[in-house]
Enzyme design. Structure first.
Site, mmCIF file in Angstrom:
data_model
loop_
_atom_site.group_PDB
_atom_site.id
_atom_site.type_symbol
_atom_site.label_atom_id
_atom_site.label_comp_id
_atom_site.label_asym_id
_atom_site.label_seq_id
_atom_site.Cartn_x
_atom_site.Cartn_y
_atom_site.Cartn_z
ATOM 1 N N ASP A 33 1.516 1.479 8.818
ATOM 2 C CA ASP A 33 1.046 0.715 9.974
ATOM 3 C C ASP A 33 2.131 0.561 11.042
ATOM 4 O O ASP A 33 1.822 0.237 12.190
ATOM 5 C CB ASP A 33 0.576 -0.672 9.530
ATOM 6 C CG ASP A 33 -0.677 -0.610 8.685
ATOM 7 O OD1 ASP A 33 -1.392 0.402 8.769
ATOM 8 O OD2 ASP A 33 -0.942 -1.572 7.936
ATOM 9 N N GLY B 177 0.820 -1.206 0.000
ATOM 10 C CA GLY B 177 0.000 0.000 0.000
ATOM 11 C C GLY B 177 0.854 1.256 0.000
ATOM 12 O O GLY B 177 2.015 1.224 0.399
ATOM 13 N N MET C 166 -6.591 4.263 10.018
ATOM 14 C CA MET C 166 -6.111 2.995 9.458
ATOM 15 C C MET C 166 -5.200 2.234 10.431
ATOM 16 O O MET C 166 -4.604 2.819 11.327
ATOM 17 C CB MET C 166 -5.363 3.252 8.157
ATOM 18 C CG MET C 166 -6.279 3.525 6.972
ATOM 19 S SD MET C 166 -5.310 3.767 5.455
ATOM 20 C CE MET C 166 -6.618 3.767 4.230
#
Lengths: 413, 413
Positions: free
Chosen positions: A146, A15, A190
């Site tokens: 992340d 991503g 997220m």
């Protein structure tokens, strides 16, 4: 081109982040003088299978500002893929093809910039290289908003996303504080299994604002009764409550708190959305207050107009170190950052064997979440704060950010 | 304080923009030397009814950088309200109270920065002033990201929101272009009855990107069969389609486009969805393609870290002109901007009688939308482009934007 030295190849996968092209720029910078041509494989490992390459050395030489513009361009200049290599014990045809390509192009090192799934590709290519006795160095360069890669203190891309989240939370706080009527605003952030980015919302707090008043990470089980109790108590003290929640919120049984169906992607992850919406409806049903949910969505990973200078600098350095490690003969490894001090903030670059990294994920330690599971601790804030320091200035043209031309991805010429 | 000159008062109302505090700063700058103390009424007209004021002159004098920081702070420094004054023929008690307050504080002019609803307050106060023979000048200063106020060429706040939307669309384009698989991304933009802000997404287009490929404004009826036909045709040519839609999308019968089928969330509610979500489901049901919807949400009106220099400069100037007009004896009016040329872009400030503005809304002219109703014309782009020009540099502290302390709104001290 100097034919006495080998060339190298780089690709990007997974991503988007705001810093992944900065790592690409680092590889290009690092390769100058020690590798010949830098080839970019378009759409990750698929570019090799499709023989779709860009000559990055040529592109960068054609424009004095290209490297600087590349550093500040969001998402992947080379495109990405979500392609999982098969086990080569089952089927080695694509491996065979890839290493033939490496030979044909005189590739001495292959750099793969990506997250967890991409490091699986690095592991498999490394193991195959060893098996066939190839000397091509295979090095992973971490990136993910992340921040869930093992061994490294943090990952390039995370600091900019954290800065965007903290700044946005502060701006949303200014937006909500204007009305004297009671309200609750839920912001969904997220991070499927790791709460690092949601935790970064805590950095928005300052002398005049406690927002976010509650923070929920996927590392703790969500209890709706405790949640409603906490919201009610806060509404006694404040007019406007802001709550930060991870998209991966789940209850004690492991069921995601979300709307919609669970769909699985290539790598078997559930496609999540709607934790914020679910909490919005929970409050609407139980507390008589104005409530709204905000899904920050893709801008938290691609808003290059607001990035952390610390993050971009580290991303460039990670790319440069990857090249240096390859030249030292290191392979089957990922570049790591090891924090040596919080104040002043200092890091050292290193590398770690890829087999200890691939297919593992780093969660937020329980000790960095408060006992009730609705906030983060001061240790977490101390860890996060250095990563968002420093601003970058991007160039604008005609009122809009001046990013790299990606016509090779859009087929518009 | 010079007691021989009168004081003035200013308040803010309606929804946030990035430029509404720049207009406040303009009033404070303009008042220097021609009015005494500048009082700020907290939470719009309600601040007068509650006698909750800030002494803005004192606050600005206490810190050399305060005025500059105020210009760049999002939302309302003075707070807002959604309060509609009653007709004074029915009940004049609040009017009576407000003008007693004006008398008590020796107010010579009252400035109200706001959108359509706020101009209704300006109209009513103006009419009441005339009725009782008050000499207090009542001047409206326009602001709205919707750009739907009559008479003025555009409104402060719109240019920054337009720049944010165009930049975000470009960044979302970079985010979607990375995958070689077909996809559709729908971006839902604010503006329930007027499509100006959604139209600004067209500015994201450049030499390598046609995104957004389709643009739907609320000024046209949405036809789902034509929509599906257009999406299918575009998917023949492009991998990744981006569609900009107004939240106020509606069909020929005037029904808002929202998700037809109800989906149940974790807590058993049927979920109500907006236009973006509805189009996402529509495509999922009819075209076999990866699809996602993004709701830009409140950041489009409060992301002060990305604003248009043209917009902020005009907002400050609008505030200064409001003061100058009041000193000239003008009342019952709103400050206007009249465009005199597109290239080079030039405007002149003026004023218009408030009775021609309040409770009316300016739609996008049909001639600025293409015949099929799925894009805007070059005239629209020429109108929009000057408004997003120029960047502003905000100050950062510890990695975050350094905005004005709004503890008077949060009660945190």
């Amino acid at each position: 081109m100097n034919t006495s030295i080998q060339n190298c190849m780089v690709a990007q996968s997974g991503g988007p982040t705001v810093a992944i092209n900065a790592s690409l720029a680092g590889v290009i910078k690092g390769a100058a003088g020690c590798y010949g041509t830098v080839y970019g494989s378009v759409n990750g490992i698929l570019g090799i299978l499709n023989e779709h390459y860009l000559n990055l050395s040529e592109i960068m030489e054609s424009d004095d500002n290209a490297l600087e513009r590349l550093i500040h361009t969001p998402a992947m200049y080379l495109g990405s893929c979500r392609f999982k290599l098969p086990d080569f014990m089952d089927d080695d045809s694509s491996y065979n093809y890839i290493f033939k390509q490496f030979e044909k192009l005189n590739i001495g090192a292959f750099f793969y910039i990506g997250g967890n799934d991409s490091m699986d590709t690095v592991l498999k290519l490394s193991e195959y290289a060893e098996r066939i006795g190839s000397n091509v160095r295979i090095i992973g360069i971490p990136k993910t908003i992340d921040n869930d890669l093992m061994v490294t203190d943090h990952t390039p891309g995370f600091g900019s996303a954290a800065k965007y989240i903290a700044s946005s939370l502060l701006e949303i706080a200014h937006d909500t504080f204007i009305y004297a009527v009671k309200s609750v605003t839920i912001v969904e952030i997220m991070g499927r299994d790791a709460g690092w980015l949601t935790a970064a919302s805590a950095l928005a707090r300052n002398e005049y604002s406690d927002a976010p008043h509650l923070i929920y990470l996927p590392e703790c089980n969500f209890d709706k009764d405790e949640f409603l109790t906490d919201v009610r108590a806060l509404l006694e003290e404040h007019n406007n409550i802001i709550i930060a929640v991870s998209e991966g919120l789940h209850d004690a049984e492991g069921n995601y708190i979300c709307a919609g169906e669970s769909k699985e992607d290539t790598f078997g992850h559930s496609q999540l959305s709607g934790a914020g919406k679910a909490l919005e409806y929970l409050i609407k049903d139980n507390i008589n207050v104005k409530v709204r949910s905000v899904e920050v969505n893709v801008l938290q990973r691609c808003a290059a107009h607001l990035s952390s200078a610390t993050d971009l600098n580290e991303a460039v350095a990670s790319g440069e170190h990857a090249v240096a490690f390859a030249k030292q003969g290191i392979t089957a490894s990922m570049v790591t950052m090891n924090r040596t001090s919080n104040a002043p903030y200092t890091i050292e670059y290193g590398y770690a064997e890829i087999k200890n990294i691939a297919n593992e994920a780093k969660s937020v330690p329980r000790a960095w979440i408060n006992e009730r599971g609705n906030d983060v601790t001061e240790e977490m804030v101390a860890y996060l704060l250095p990563l968002i320091q420093g601003e970058t200035s991007i160039s604008y043209e005609n009122g809009l950010p001046n990013y790299m031309n990606v016509s090779h991805l859009t087929n518009k010429r």
